[in-house]
Design an enzyme around this catalytic site. Structure first.
Site, PDB file in Angstrom:
ATOM      1  N   ASP A   1       0.835  -1.200   0.000  1.00 30.69           N
ATOM      2  CA  ASP A   1       0.000   0.000   0.000  1.00 30.69           C
ATOM      3  C   ASP A   1       0.872   1.253   0.000  1.00 30.69           C
ATOM      4  OD1 ASP A   1      -2.360   1.365  -0.058  1.00 30.69           O
ATOM      5  OD2 ASP A   1      -2.883   1.031   2.036  1.00 30.69           O
TER       6      ASP A   1
ATOM      7  N   GLU B   1       2.821   4.806  -4.290  1.00 25.82           N
ATOM      8  CA  GLU B   1       2.996   5.784  -5.377  1.00 25.82           C
ATOM      9  C   GLU B   1       4.422   6.374  -5.424  1.00 25.82           C
ATOM     10  OE1 GLU B   1      -0.944   4.980  -4.359  1.00 25.82           O
ATOM     11  OE2 GLU B   1       0.465   6.054  -3.096  1.00 25.82           O
TER      12      GLU B   1
ATOM     13  N   ASP C   1      -8.886   4.261  -3.109  1.00 29.03           N
ATOM     14  CA  ASP C   1      -9.862   4.576  -2.058  1.00 29.03           C
ATOM     15  C   ASP C   1     -11.110   5.240  -2.632  1.00 29.03           C
ATOM     16  OD1 ASP C   1      -8.016   3.554  -0.312  1.00 29.03           O
ATOM     17  OD2 ASP C   1      -7.251   5.494   0.332  1.00 29.03           O
TER      18      ASP C   1
END
Length: 811
Positions: free
Chosen positions: A406, A409, A474
């Site tokens: 997670d 990026e 999300d």
């Protein structure tokens, strides 16, 4: 390999180029060229450029200028380019460099390159390469009616022509129906002219797809590799196959990856996780995995990221918990992040082992973000990678089944962060890619017989070759969050990421449980690559914790997901071989219909299902575009044809259509994919006069063996049907070396839909089998046929071993 080729097509190309198709805006001249094997090297007045064939239909073009820093390729799967038959022809004004299915025509002065498939022009450089002190990139000319798919995760519509797209992987929390910038950007486009243009550059930048000037495609980046790749194909599936041949094929995941996941943000204790798993069993829901979010390493959201170890206060016996789950066929997936907080237990260890990216003074770079004061693992460093892998390896030895990466990026990535190979903005978009590579390569080297499961939120073209399974971030828990999910999945799937999926039910927000929205999202999930409801835990993400009606409807759909395992696992196999996505746009079935490129309300699940998610409340009818042919309603066999149709729905159904002539294979209900068996195999065949010939197959292996197909540890069950005036002949053929646990004999239940008259004879091989008049007699028999006149279905059952078998059903 250079070979001589006829000059007929070359002369035709010279004629096309001589007609003045090049209009270079910047003066750049050819000086000389050399050949290094198949690589064409050109010296220009202001740069060097190399053209490297990557396969018969793909070429890398790499411009280099003195003083312009280069980075390695992240997109190309192998440094050893293919042995391609090429031909180079020189005229006074041009070089014609021909691969098998792609030709680069190079104008010497002013210098420019145009690309052809056969004699059909694909794309051409406008001024081509440019580089200043602060920006570098490329400019290409676009055709007037050309449509462009690509750029990765955005909510902008399928055709991105006319958009200017930022290239910087960035979280978009709670998005709905519009988003210009999201978690996973891709510096690549697929054209309606059947080419892919990929910019192999990991730096912060933009793709301008005709926004600034309608006929211009411009790529620009602040740094990075000055290379692009052109891939051609005669059809969209062939184009994708040529593309993944260059960027890498997604390895076949473990079969359990196609099962149902229990997941939320997040389970706060071992007791809660065990109770959740038990609840799935009590409510008769199949389950294959449980996903643990950040509470596995700390009691609070903030302050503990980077511990990368169990909080033994709330998870006192994780090894036993995971072993108990594994005994039940349930795998444990742990979330990990690349951030090591200064308050975490591993901060000092990370500093001492030179794990963290640096600041400009050469010290560990520290910065604040939502979870606390932190450093960032430098995944580009071998030293850091070894340390990070040792943490993962320890958890694997404890029994962890898969990884969820997670915030990759990375979610926060200050520009003054120094990595082993460059500054943050040079490598930002390749961070998740390199993290996935680290996990994949280390794990497969140490555990070569284990298929990795690596779910991550961000990457780069080619990340699929490391087994990356992306999700769409999300998303808001509302109807507006459900609406763009098909678009997001298709955009990613067409450029290699066939397992892109959403948090089913929506992740972010939501004041109270919306039953209809939740059911509609989970219904759609049956026909998307990964089935994983996930959400903030003030509303349960798991169906087992909702009301009886919700449980009853979603249970049946999740069980359908498991019954469809023969079909779904075959899609996964096809993806691993050719890159063909599991979710496919409708224009795959009608490539001449450019209007279908814009259509994002329905899609093909494999070749034979057409699915239209219900994305609005209180809907009892859905209008669905069709790509031609005859389609059957999966729930009631109603026939649909034409360019558009209306499908009636209630809360228990969404529009799911089946192509005429399709074989849909299913198995009986199972509790976990570990119990998969085709010993009892049902084949639903959708007969129609327009479907004169059809064929299909089911791919099987043990669900775990790495590279089972190439090691001949698989079975392919092949089915075909041929219709004539007398009836339908079915042929069954098996191939492959087999696998452990494969049935030696299969009981086949063949359901022939749209059969309206009694069968005069059903012949299995050279003998007739009994046609029963009563259903109960048919059910008691091990072999026979029976016509269900009310449903217009002819049911036939028989046994099939390894030998070829034929079945003739006569009118």
């Amino acid at each position: 390999m250079m070979i001589a080729k006829p000059l007929m097509r070359t002369c035709a190309l010279i004629g096309l180029v001589g007609a003045g198709v090049f209009q270079a805006a910047v003066a750049r001249d050819y000086i000389e060229h050399t050949l290094d094997g198949d690589v064409l090297n050109l010296r220009l007045s202001d740069a060097q450029v190399s053209l490297t064939p990557l396969n018969d239909a793909a070429i890398e073009v790499h411009y280099q200028r003195e003083g312009v820093k280069q980075l390695p390729s992240f997109a190309i799967a192998s440094n050893d380019h293919a042995d391609v038959d090429t031909h180079l022809e020189e005229t006074p004004d041009q070089l014609i460099y021909e691969l098998g299915d792609l030709t680069a025509v190079i104008q010497k002065s002013p210098f420019a390159i145009q690309y052809f498939r056969g004699e059909e022009p694909l794309i051409q450089e406008e001024s081509g390469f440019f580089a200043t002190e602060t920006i570098r990139g490329f400019r290409f000319t676009l055709e007037e009616d050309e449509k462009l798919i690509g750029g990765g995760q955005r909510v902008l519509g399928m055709d991105r022509r006319g958009k200017r797209l930022p290239l910087y992987n960035r979280a978009h929390y709670g998005y709905t129906t519009e988003s210009e910038q999201m978690y996973f950007s891709l510096p690549a486009v697929m054209s309606s002219n059947k080419y892919v243009l990929l910019f192999d550059n990991s730096a912060t930048g933009h793709m301008d797809l005709g926004a600034s000037r309608a006929d211009l495609l411009q790529f620009e980046a602040m740094a990075g590799r000055t290379a692009y790749i052109v891939v051609a194909g005669e059809s969209y599936p062939e184009l994708i196959e040529n593309y993944v041949d260059v960027t890498g094929k997604q390895p076949l995941p473990p079969r359990w990856a196609l099962g149902n996941f229990a997941s939320r943000f997040g389970y706060r204790s071992e007791e809660e996780v065990r109770a959740t798993v038990d609840k799935f069993a009590e409510e008769d829901f199949p389950l294959d995995a449980v996903v643990l979010d950040l509470y596995w390493f700390g009691p609070d959201i903030k302050g503990h990221m980077g511990n990368l170890d169990w909080d033994r206060n709330t998870f006192p016996q994780p090894e036993k918990m995971m072993a108990d789950f594994k005994d039940r066929g349930i795998n444990t997936i742990l979330v990990t992040e690349p951030f090591i907080l200064t308050t975490s237990k591993r901060w000092d260890e990370a500093v001492e082992n030179n794990v963290l990216a640096k600041n400009l003074a050469g010290e560990p770079k520290r910065f604040d973000f939502y979870f606390g004061n932190t450093g960032l693992v430098d995944v580009f460093s071998g030293e850091a990678g070894d340390w990070f892998w040792n943490v993962y390896d320890g958890l694997l030895k404890q029994g962890v089944g898969g990884w969820w990466g997670d915030l990759g990026e990375p979610e926060v990535h200050p520009s003054d962060t120094v990595h082993k190979i460059g500054m943050a903005d040079e490598v930002h978009n390749a961070y998740g890619h390199t993290w996935a590579q680290l996990l994949h390569d280390k794990q497969t080297a140490q555990y070569p017989e284990r298929r990795p499961f690596i779910m991550m939120r961000a990457g780069f073209p080619g990340s699929q070759r490391y087994g990356m399974i992306p999700w769409t971030g999300d998303v808001a828990r509302e109807w507006g969050g459900l609406k763009p999910q098909v678009e997001l999945a298709l955009q990613m799937s067409l450029l290699g990421f066939g397992y892109t999926h959403s948090d089913l039910g929506g992740f972010a927000g939501g004041e109270e449980f919306d039953r209809e929205l939740y059911i509609r999202w989970l219904q759609y999930g049956v026909f998307q690559p990964v089935y994983r409801p996930h959400a903030q835990d003030h509303i349960a993400s798991e169906p087992v914790f909702h009301d009886r009606k919700t449980r009853d409807i979603t249970r049946e759909f999740i069980k359908l997901r498991y019954r469809l395992l023969p079909y779904n696992y075959t899609l996964a196999f096809e993806n691993s071989q050719t890159g063909l996505p599991l979710m496919r746009p409708l224009f795959f079935s009608d490539e001449s219909n450019l209007e279908l490129i814009d259509y994002k309300d329905a899609y093909l699940w494999g070749n034979d299902f057409l699915v239209a998610p219900v994305t609005d409340a209180d809907i009892d009818e859905v209008t669905v575009k069709l790509p031609g042919g005859v389609w059957f309603d999966y729930w009631n066999d109603e026939q649909h044809s034409g360019n558009e149709t209306k499908v009636e729905v209630d809360l228990e159904t969404i529009p799911v259509l089946v192509r005429a002539g399709a074989f849909i294979p299913t198995i009986d209900d199972i509790a976990t994919t570990r119990d998969y068996s085709s010993e009892q195999l049902t084949l639903d065949y959708y007969a129609h006069p327009t479907a004169v010939e059809s064929e299909s197959y089911v791919y099987e292996d043990d669900g775990n063996t790495v590279d089972a197909f190439n090691r001949d540890r698989y079975a392919k069950l092949k089915f075909s049907a041929r219709r004539d005036a007398d009836g339908i002949r079915f042929d069954f053929h098996r191939e492959g070396g087999g696998y452990e646990g494969e049935p030696s004999q299969r009981s086949i239940s063949l359901n022939i839909h749209n059969w309206t008259v009694p069968a005069s004879q059903v012949q299995l091989g050279d003998r007739a089998i009994e046609i029963h008049q009563r259903e109960r007699d048919f059910e008691r028999a091990t072999e026979g046929a029976w016509l269900d006149a009310r449903a217009n279905q002819l049911h036939v059952k028989f046994s099939w071993g390894y030998s070829p078998q034929s079945l003739m059903v006569s009118h």
